[in-house]
Design an enzyme around this catalytic site. Sequence first.
Site, PDB file in Angstrom:
ATOM      1  N   LEU A 150      38.835  31.229   2.466  1.00 50.75           N
ATOM      2  CA  LEU A 150      38.009  32.425   2.360  1.00 50.75           C
ATOM      3  C   LEU A 150      36.538  32.109   2.637  1.00 50.75           C
ATOM      4  O   LEU A 150      35.976  31.176   2.075  1.00 50.75           O
ATOM      5  CB  LEU A 150      38.152  33.016   0.955  1.00 50.75           C
ATOM      6  CG  LEU A 150      37.294  34.248   0.640  1.00 50.75           C
ATOM      7  CD1 LEU A 150      37.782  35.442   1.454  1.00 50.75           C
ATOM      8  CD2 LEU A 150      37.341  34.556  -0.858  1.00 50.75           C
ATOM      9  N   HIS A 207      71.442  -0.131  26.797  1.00 55.09           N
ATOM     10  CA  HIS A 207      72.602  -1.025  26.740  1.00 55.09           C
ATOM     11  C   HIS A 207      73.760  -0.422  25.965  1.00 55.09           C
ATOM     12  O   HIS A 207      74.736  -1.115  25.682  1.00 55.09           O
ATOM     13  CB  HIS A 207      72.208  -2.369  26.147  1.00 55.09           C
ATOM     14  CG  HIS A 207      71.447  -3.220  27.110  1.00 55.09           C
ATOM     15  ND1 HIS A 207      70.915  -4.444  26.771  1.00 55.09           N
ATOM     16  CD2 HIS A 207      71.134  -3.029  28.415  1.00 55.09           C
ATOM     17  CE1 HIS A 207      70.293  -4.960  27.833  1.00 55.09           C
ATOM     18  NE2 HIS A 207      70.414  -4.116  28.828  1.00 55.09           N
TER      19      HIS A 207
END
Length: 474
Positions: A324, A149
């Site tokens: 690790l 709109h």
Amino acid sequence: MAVTKEELIREYTRAIQEGNAAIFAGAGLSRPSGFVDWKDLLKPLASDIKLDIDKEHDLLSVAQYYRNQRRTRSGINQAIMDAFSKDVATNENAQIITRLPIFTYWTTNYDDVIENGIKEANRNPDVKCESDQLSVMKRDRDAIVYKMHGDVNHPANAVLTKEDYELYEYRRPLFRTALKGDLVSKVFLFIGFSFEDPNLDYILSQIHSLLGENVHDHYCFFKRVQEKDYSDTKEYGYDRAKQDMQEENLRNYGIQTVFVDDYTEITVILHEIERVSKMKNIFVSGSAEEYSLPWNQVSAEELAGKLSGELVKQNCRITSGFGLGIGSAVINGALDVIYAEKYRHIDEHLCLRPFPQNISNPTERAEKWKKYREEMLAETGVSIFMFGNKKDAKTGSIIEANGCMQEFEIAKSKGNIIIPIGSTGYAAKTILENVKKDMANYDYLSKYIDILETETDIDKLIRCVIEIIQSNLY
């Protein structure tokens, strides 16, 4: 009959995870930010032409009457600018829906609440408020916002009067076409929408005439008409019957209604949708410089690899900081399943986030790594912790990994499901001990805490973790 909140959460989060979800926002979404609804917008205009807005039900005609009397839109344009150009804060409901990993947003609102919410979530919106914008794409967009709109910055083109609606098919036909396509292919959640808009009614009717009962299920919120709000029982009965008929009519178009007794319930439901939509995004935290019995490098890698492979089979997406001694096994386990099964793709199931390196300043490194962890965990719903040790840079001794502990605190603050495999020791064991001291906040672990603390059978541990995740899904 109306659907339950549980069904909405289950089905809509599934659509989010599959990339098929969309939002349609009405004035009710913006009102908590301080913006007016359609009636309040037109109230001063109606007063100017000697009409009482509270006596009018055809608001389109009110706007048209004003336009007819003044022979100009300038008053309407100024009213739109005055009402919607205010600098306001994004409200909580808007924040939630714009944080969700949804690409498609539709709205009849003129304000910029949705696009501002998307920006606040560090996402890049591509806003479409004119037909000629539909054929071009903004680079690096994260979401598209259709303002069917118009927009406050272009009030002369805003759709407001009866004539604007009558000419919509000629002035903005591509918006209707695009919305039809999305309504057919996506699952919409309508929020703050009254279903009184003629445009949407026309589009839904067309889709229904073409697809009949094969339309998608969409969802909307309505506040249930309640007797305590009425002094006249007949008036209550009338409005309740009318609301039931509206709910039944929407069902004909595939729009399922979720009733709430108070608007605050919508916020609670949206938070739950956000939480559940992240449940298949899994963060795996862990590092291992050394292993303590009964674990060794081989068994630790087997646990990490088998677990990540099973998570992929459950259609989860794994995020890993590449810890690790653990990160490689997580990657390998996931890749084994991804490559073995057709139609699986790496980016769907694996997100690798190695930490930035070569930052010499310890303070700068700590700050950057914390921010990095916060970004990783912001998109996850479950955090799994295993092992968690490292070599102290000064002494060379093995110590608990403070990074894992920081990830636990961040995950907890973001509402993640916490799963510490305490039997692997180190940080994971410490996290499990912290959890045991606060079991009221981790009741989802009550059936599994003993297994996580003592079990070292890899297959049993994996089954335990999967069960915890599944028990938190709808």
